[in-house]
Design a protein around this motif. Structure first.
Motif, mmCIF file in Angstrom:
data_model
loop_
_atom_site.group_PDB
_atom_site.id
_atom_site.type_symbol
_atom_site.label_atom_id
_atom_site.label_comp_id
_atom_site.label_asym_id
_atom_site.label_seq_id
_atom_site.Cartn_x
_atom_site.Cartn_y
_atom_site.Cartn_z
ATOM 1 N N LEU A 196 -56.350 -30.960 -20.561
ATOM 2 C CA LEU A 196 -57.239 -30.437 -21.602
ATOM 3 C C LEU A 196 -58.632 -31.032 -21.460
ATOM 4 O O LEU A 196 -59.637 -30.325 -21.567
ATOM 5 N N GLY A 197 -58.697 -32.349 -21.169
ATOM 6 C CA GLY A 197 -59.991 -33.006 -21.010
ATOM 7 C C GLY A 197 -60.790 -32.443 -19.851
ATOM 8 O O GLY A 197 -62.001 -32.212 -19.972
ATOM 9 N N ILE A 198 -60.124 -32.205 -18.726
ATOM 10 C CA ILE A 198 -60.812 -31.654 -17.550
ATOM 11 C C ILE A 198 -61.297 -30.231 -17.828
ATOM 12 O O ILE A 198 -62.441 -29.867 -17.510
ATOM 13 N N VAL A 199 -60.435 -29.437 -18.453
ATOM 14 C CA VAL A 199 -60.798 -28.053 -18.772
ATOM 15 C C VAL A 199 -61.979 -28.019 -19.740
ATOM 16 O O VAL A 199 -62.879 -27.178 -19.616
ATOM 17 N N LEU A 200 -61.979 -28.963 -20.710
ATOM 18 C CA LEU A 200 -63.104 -29.040 -21.648
ATOM 19 C C LEU A 200 -64.422 -29.215 -20.916
ATOM 20 O O LEU A 200 -65.403 -28.508 -21.171
ATOM 21 N N GLY A 201 -64.450 -30.201 -20.016
ATOM 22 C CA GLY A 201 -65.678 -30.483 -19.285
ATOM 23 C C GLY A 201 -66.138 -29.316 -18.450
ATOM 24 O O GLY A 201 -67.340 -29.012 -18.389
ATOM 25 N N VAL A 202 -65.199 -28.637 -17.788
ATOM 26 C CA VAL A 202 -65.563 -27.530 -16.903
ATOM 27 C C VAL A 202 -66.046 -26.323 -17.697
ATOM 28 O O VAL A 202 -67.147 -25.797 -17.459
ATOM 29 N N LEU A 203 -65.235 -25.880 -18.671
ATOM 30 C CA LEU A 203 -65.579 -24.654 -19.395
ATOM 31 C C LEU A 203 -66.868 -24.782 -20.200
ATOM 32 O O LEU A 203 -67.719 -23.901 -20.175
ATOM 33 N N PHE A 204 -66.992 -25.897 -20.929
ATOM 34 C CA PHE A 204 -68.163 -26.042 -21.781
ATOM 35 C C PHE A 204 -69.366 -26.619 -21.039
ATOM 36 O O PHE A 204 -70.448 -26.748 -21.619
ATOM 37 N N GLY A 205 -69.174 -26.963 -19.782
ATOM 38 C CA GLY A 205 -70.300 -27.402 -18.975
ATOM 39 C C GLY A 205 -70.874 -26.300 -18.111
ATOM 40 O O GLY A 205 -71.973 -26.437 -17.553
#
Length: 390
Positions: free
Chosen positions: A363-372
């Motif tokens: 979830l943390g990795i996906v957060l950084g990628v999608l919202f970045g």
């Protein structure tokens, strides 16, 4: 290494905003992780307790009414089931009430249970001292009783065996001291008194109503057949005046299915928490990265003017977003684990599974990628001349 140093340098330009973004992800991930631990722990605890009780256990309760008046189970219903089932299952009537108990150390309120000798073959009770009453005691309205370890310590100094306790207005003799684990009926600490059922009815001075009837099938594979016999017998003994649905027969499989349904419901709650964590943490990352892009607009323009490719700018900004997210995720995992351990030490079931950790890190990795992605694309599309002039 150079990319990492550049990333930290850039993020420290807005330390407060970066910290707030990390904290948003930290608490979101920690909350999601604790809820996952708790959901897995509660489901595992319920499942293990039900399995330990045994596959042949059944419990009967009444929901019957006539003209909106409840019709409780009676002691005669337990007797009828015992006669009908013969040797197919052990049958024990159960009723419970709160009464004042007095010993030589003092007086306290405790649960008093009335049952029959068949109860010992159904419930996993350990007799630590003395013995239990038998079917003869039950029929003779014997004033013998057994008490739990916790109650014994509060009522007596030393061993309670062959000593008297006052239950309500009656005097009973303690013949046994018990403890239990994974009980289907006895909940909480061992602060209970168990009396023969007829003695119990005489001492509480009420009708021979029951909370439930416990059964344990001699052959677990006959549970469904026995369940049908139970329902038919109860409806017949109530003169066919109530439908079959007026009586509930709970079995191990039924309890496990209910546990799974509860776990599924809890799973929906966990997924809802994950979505909220996702949105809150992601907005924080996007906000920080947009501010970073705005503050570094001239710097980005100069990079592009001197030959940097848009994909390089995109990669740099995206790496910064993922770094913020990973900092928050790692901190959240540590904080969530610590919180889970504290809850476990306070008696709240927790199960620390690799799947829960994998889910949080992912979830943390996906957060950084999608919202970045959006701030990074915005930076990569910067027009050098316009950026330098601003």
């Amino acid at each position: 290494m150079g990319l990492l140093k550049e990333t930290f340098r850039n993020l420290m330009r807005k330390p407060l905003q970066s910290l707030l973004a990390v904290l948003g992800i930290l608490f979101g991930i920690a909350g999601e992780l604790v809820i996952s631990f708790m959901g897995s722990g509660i489901h595992q605890s319920i499942t293990q307790q039900v399995i330990n009780i045994g596959p042949g256990l059944m419990s009967v309760a009444s929901t019957a009414t006539i003209n909106k008046t409840p019709i409780p189970l009676m002691a005669s219903d337990a007797t009828a089931l015992k006669v009908t089932l013969k040797g197919q299952a052990l049958v024990a009537p159960i009723d419970e009430t709160q009464m004042k108990i007095e010993g030589n150390k003092g007086t306290m309120n405790a649960s008093v249970i009335g049952t029959s000798a068949e109860f010992w073959g159904i419930e996993p009770i350990t007799i630590n001292q003395g013995y239990v009453f038998n079917s003869m005691n039950t029929k003779m309205e014997s004033h013998d009783c057994i008490i739990g370890n916790s109650l014994s310590q509060q009522l007596f100094h030393g061993s309670p065996l062959d000593r008297e306790i006052v239950i309500g207005n009656s005097i009973d003799r303690v013949i046994g001291l018990f403890s239990f684990k994974n009980s289907a009926v006895l909940n909480g600490p061992n602060d209970l008194v168990i009396l023969p059922i007829q003695t119990y009815f005489v001492q509480i001075g009420g009708n021979e109503y029951l909370n439930s009837i416990l059964l344990k099938a001699n052959n677990p594979y006959q549970v469904m057949n026995i369940k049908n016999v139970i329902l038919t017998t109860l409806v017949r003994d109530h003169h066919w005046s109530v439908p079959l649905s007026s009586f509930q027969v709970y079995t191990q499989n039924g309890i496990l299915q209910s546990s799974q349904s509860l776990n599924d419901l809890f799973g929906f709650f966990v997924r809802g928490a994950i979505i909220i964590s996702f949105i809150v943490g992601g907005i924080g990352i996007m906000n920080v990265m947009l501010m970073v892009v705005n503050d570094r607009k001239k710097e980005i323009g100069l990079h592009l003017a001197f030959g940097a490719r848009p994909i390089q700018v995109f990669a740099q900004l995206l790496f910064e977003a993922v770094t913020i997210s990973l900092f928050g995720t790692i901190s959240g995992v540590l904080f969530g684990t610590l919180t889970g351990l504290i809850m476990l030490m306070n008696g709240i079931p927790q199960e620390f599974t690799p799947l829960n950790y994998l889910q949080s890190v992912s979830l943390g990795i996906v957060l950084g990628v999608l919202f970045g992605i959006y701030p990074s694309l915005f930076a990569a599309k910067t027009v050098p001349i316009r950026a330098i002039k601003e």
